[in-house]
Scaffold this active site. Structure first.
Site, PDB file in Angstrom:
ATOM      1  N   GLN A   1     -21.098  -9.097   9.796  1.00 37.54           N
ATOM      2  CA  GLN A   1     -20.183  -9.125  10.939  1.00 37.54           C
ATOM      3  C   GLN A   1     -19.514  -7.761  11.066  1.00 37.54           C
ATOM      4  O   GLN A   1     -18.743  -7.361  10.186  1.00 37.54           O
ATOM      5  CB  GLN A   1     -19.113 -10.203  10.744  1.00 37.54           C
ATOM      6  CG  GLN A   1     -18.241 -10.375  11.965  1.00 37.54           C
ATOM      7  CD  GLN A   1     -16.972 -11.159  11.668  1.00 37.54           C
ATOM      8  OE1 GLN A   1     -16.077 -10.686  10.991  1.00 37.54           O
ATOM      9  NE2 GLN A   1     -16.903 -12.379  12.181  1.00 37.54           N
TER      10      GLN A   1
ATOM     11  N   LYS B   1     -16.864  -5.451  12.639  1.00 32.53           N
ATOM     12  CA  LYS B   1     -15.596  -5.510  13.370  1.00 32.53           C
ATOM     13  C   LYS B   1     -15.579  -4.420  14.445  1.00 32.53           C
ATOM     14  O   LYS B   1     -16.156  -3.334  14.259  1.00 32.53           O
ATOM     15  CB  LYS B   1     -14.420  -5.321  12.409  1.00 32.53           C
ATOM     16  CG  LYS B   1     -14.222  -6.481  11.429  1.00 32.53           C
ATOM     17  CD  LYS B   1     -13.807  -7.754  12.150  1.00 32.53           C
ATOM     18  CE  LYS B   1     -13.438  -8.857  11.173  1.00 32.53           C
ATOM     19  NZ  LYS B   1     -13.229 -10.154  11.870  1.00 32.53           N
TER      20      LYS B   1
ATOM     21  N   ASP C   1     -17.708  -8.702  16.023  1.00 35.18           N
ATOM     22  CA  ASP C   1     -16.464  -9.466  16.182  1.00 35.18           C
ATOM     23  C   ASP C   1     -15.331  -8.541  16.622  1.00 35.18           C
ATOM     24  O   ASP C   1     -14.927  -7.650  15.886  1.00 35.18           O
ATOM     25  CB  ASP C   1     -16.094 -10.144  14.862  1.00 35.18           C
ATOM     26  CG  ASP C   1     -14.881 -11.050  15.012  1.00 35.18           C
ATOM     27  OD1 ASP C   1     -14.440 -11.279  16.154  1.00 35.18           O
ATOM     28  OD2 ASP C   1     -14.384 -11.539  13.975  1.00 35.18           O
TER      29      ASP C   1
ATOM     30  N   GLU D   1     -18.621 -11.884  19.213  1.00 30.80           N
ATOM     31  CA  GLU D   1     -17.604 -12.855  18.803  1.00 30.80           C
ATOM     32  C   GLU D   1     -16.226 -12.501  19.351  1.00 30.80           C
ATOM     33  O   GLU D   1     -15.756 -11.374  19.175  1.00 30.80           O
ATOM     34  CB  GLU D   1     -17.561 -12.925  17.268  1.00 30.80           C
ATOM     35  CG  GLU D   1     -16.560 -13.939  16.734  1.00 30.80           C
ATOM     36  CD  GLU D   1     -16.740 -14.229  15.252  1.00 30.80           C
ATOM     37  OE1 GLU D   1     -17.878 -14.127  14.754  1.00 30.80           O
ATOM     38  OE2 GLU D   1     -15.743 -14.552  14.591  1.00 30.80           O
TER      39      GLU D   1
ATOM     40  N   ASP E   1     -13.871 -17.655  18.431  1.00 30.99           N
ATOM     41  CA  ASP E   1     -13.164 -17.821  17.159  1.00 30.99           C
ATOM     42  C   ASP E   1     -11.700 -18.159  17.480  1.00 30.99           C
ATOM     43  O   ASP E   1     -11.334 -19.346  17.567  1.00 30.99           O
ATOM     44  CB  ASP E   1     -13.291 -16.532  16.325  1.00 30.99           C
ATOM     45  CG  ASP E   1     -12.589 -16.607  14.979  1.00 30.99           C
ATOM     46  OD1 ASP E   1     -11.710 -17.467  14.810  1.00 30.99           O
ATOM     47  OD2 ASP E   1     -12.886 -15.788  14.081  1.00 30.99           O
TER      48      ASP E   1
ATOM     49  N   TRP F   1     -17.465 -18.091   4.996  1.00 35.88           N
ATOM     50  CA  TRP F   1     -16.878 -16.808   4.613  1.00 35.88           C
ATOM     51  C   TRP F   1     -15.744 -17.031   3.623  1.00 35.88           C
ATOM     52  O   TRP F   1     -14.964 -17.982   3.771  1.00 35.88           O
ATOM     53  CB  TRP F   1     -16.343 -16.101   5.861  1.00 35.88           C
ATOM     54  CG  TRP F   1     -15.784 -14.736   5.584  1.00 35.88           C
ATOM     55  CD1 TRP F   1     -16.485 -13.575   5.503  1.00 35.88           C
ATOM     56  CD2 TRP F   1     -14.407 -14.394   5.345  1.00 35.88           C
ATOM     57  NE1 TRP F   1     -15.632 -12.524   5.222  1.00 35.88           N
ATOM     58  CE2 TRP F   1     -14.353 -13.008   5.120  1.00 35.88           C
ATOM     59  CE3 TRP F   1     -13.221 -15.135   5.282  1.00 35.88           C
ATOM     60  CZ2 TRP F   1     -13.162 -12.333   4.848  1.00 35.88           C
ATOM     61  CZ3 TRP F   1     -12.035 -14.468   5.016  1.00 35.88           C
ATOM     62  CH2 TRP F   1     -12.018 -13.083   4.807  1.00 35.88           C
TER      63      TRP F   1
END
Ligand SMILES: [Mg+2]
Length: 367
Positions: free
Chosen positions: A161, A163, A192, A217, A240, A319
């Site tokens: 993932q 960021k 994300d 995300e 999310d 996670w």
């Protein structure tokens, strides 16, 4: 069984490596641990640990204030009747999902200990053990992010993932290209943004990266903004922060707004709430992860137990924050990542043994 005493503990979780998001940098999160003492020798353990006042709506102070309300109301209740425990909490206060979740997790721990079963077995059984996880690539330079992505794949990680957000989108676009270029066949990439882009920016990033394979995300701040962006995106959209409750999740699935979820267990009511999300996602063929924002071994174990029961092909991974923080509550069975996978703790309940006195004196106690 009856709850005879509830102890609330505070603990600082020291970081050993950096972790940043579009909205904040994580620094030594302040976790809240709940011990449900009973009229037997058994204690159930729960936990809730936002990374800080951002990006969650709850923080350590608000959670402890909520526990001040819930604690007295739960004395004398049967922790094995978890639905009734939720009724008591709902009759005591609106909101307080984080504190309620910590209590829920402690109840499941007790239920497993009473029946000598692991929580994952009470939930229908582990479909994966060890459980796959995903690893975060924090916001950084394109080269640095690509280098870390390569290293993590070398270590066995199959879900990464990246960021993004909190800077000019050109920097995000460069980082996405650099990381996507080193992603190996069979490895999944999620980008994300933790609510960091406007609708226009999300669309621009998706267009600039349209030939790259990744899920996007939580690009925008709100459900409405994500829904507006959705129709213009070239990438699957994962919710999310906007997946706040079961009704919203059901709406996001039925209206095609969300192609998947990054779910936080303590946002949705703990293990009980996450079980409902799991079943809804399974029924609608929708991928989900099983995470929490942060936490020690108790939260990690809860995520791994529920994560083990997800349908493997719909699992976006469980996670845990263990790689970023020092030490474990349970040095032997505290969940840890080995080659991109996490073993389910073997003992009953959450499978975590908490030494008495580990957290020092309680900051609140109800009896
Ligand atoms: Mg997320």
């Amino acid at each position: 069984m009856k709850i005879t005493q509830i102890d609330v503990f505070a603990k600082n979780l020291p970081m050993v490596s950096g972790y940043n998001m579009s909205s904040s940098t994580v620094g030594d999160p302040d976790t809240t641990v709940v011990a449900l003492r009973t009229d037997t020798k058994l204690t159930g353990w729960g936990e809730i640990c936002p990374t800080g006042p951002l990006p969650q709506v709850e923080h350590a102070g608000s959670i402890r204030a909520d526990l001040d309300l819930l604690g007295p109301a739960l004395i004398g209740a049967d922790p094995l009747r978890i639905g009734l425990i939720h009724d008591v909490m709902a009759a005591t206060m609106d909101g307080g999902q984080g504190a309620r979740s910590a209590v829920d997790i402690a109840c499941w721990d007790l239920l497993g200990k009473v029946h000598n079963e692991r929580v994952c077995d009470l939930l229908g059984g582990a479909r994966m053990d060890p459980v796959s996880t995903y690893h975060v690539v924090p916001i950084g330079t394109p080269d640095g992010s690509a280098q870390l992505a390569e290293q993590l794949q070398e270590e066995g990680h199959t879900k990464l993932q990246l960021k993004s957000g909190g800077r000019h989108i050109d920097e995000d676009i460069d980082a996405v290209h650099a990381v996507a270029k080193v992603i190996r066949p069979g490895v999944d990439l999620f980008v994300d943004c933790n609510r960091g882009w406007t609708v226009g920016e999300a669309i621009q990033v998706s267009r600039a990266c349209r030939d790259l394979k990744f899920d996007m995300e939580q690009p925008c701040a709100t459900y409405a903004e994500c829904a507006t962006a959705r129709t213009h995106l070239h990438h699957p959209l994962v919710l999310d922060e906007s997946a706040t409750d079961l009704a919203t999740i059901a709406r996001a699935i039925s209206t095609g707004v969300a192609d998947g979820f990054g779910m936080k267990l303590t946002r949705i009511g703990g293990i009980s709430g996450m079980r409902a999300v799991r079943d809804l996602c399974e029924a609608s063929n929708t991928p989900t992860s099983c995470d929490d924002s942060w936490g020690g071994d108790i939260i990690a174990a809860a995520c791994v137990h529920v994560g083990a029961t997800l349908t493997p092909r719909l699992s976006r991974g469980a996670w845990i924050s263990a790689p970023y923080q020092a030490g474990h509550y349970d040095e032997e069975h505290g969940p840890r990542i080995v080659s991109g996978m996490i073993a389910v703790p073997p003992g009953p309940g959450l499978g975590i043994t908490i030494p008495e006195g580990l957290f020092g004196p309680p900051i609140a106690s109800f009896s």
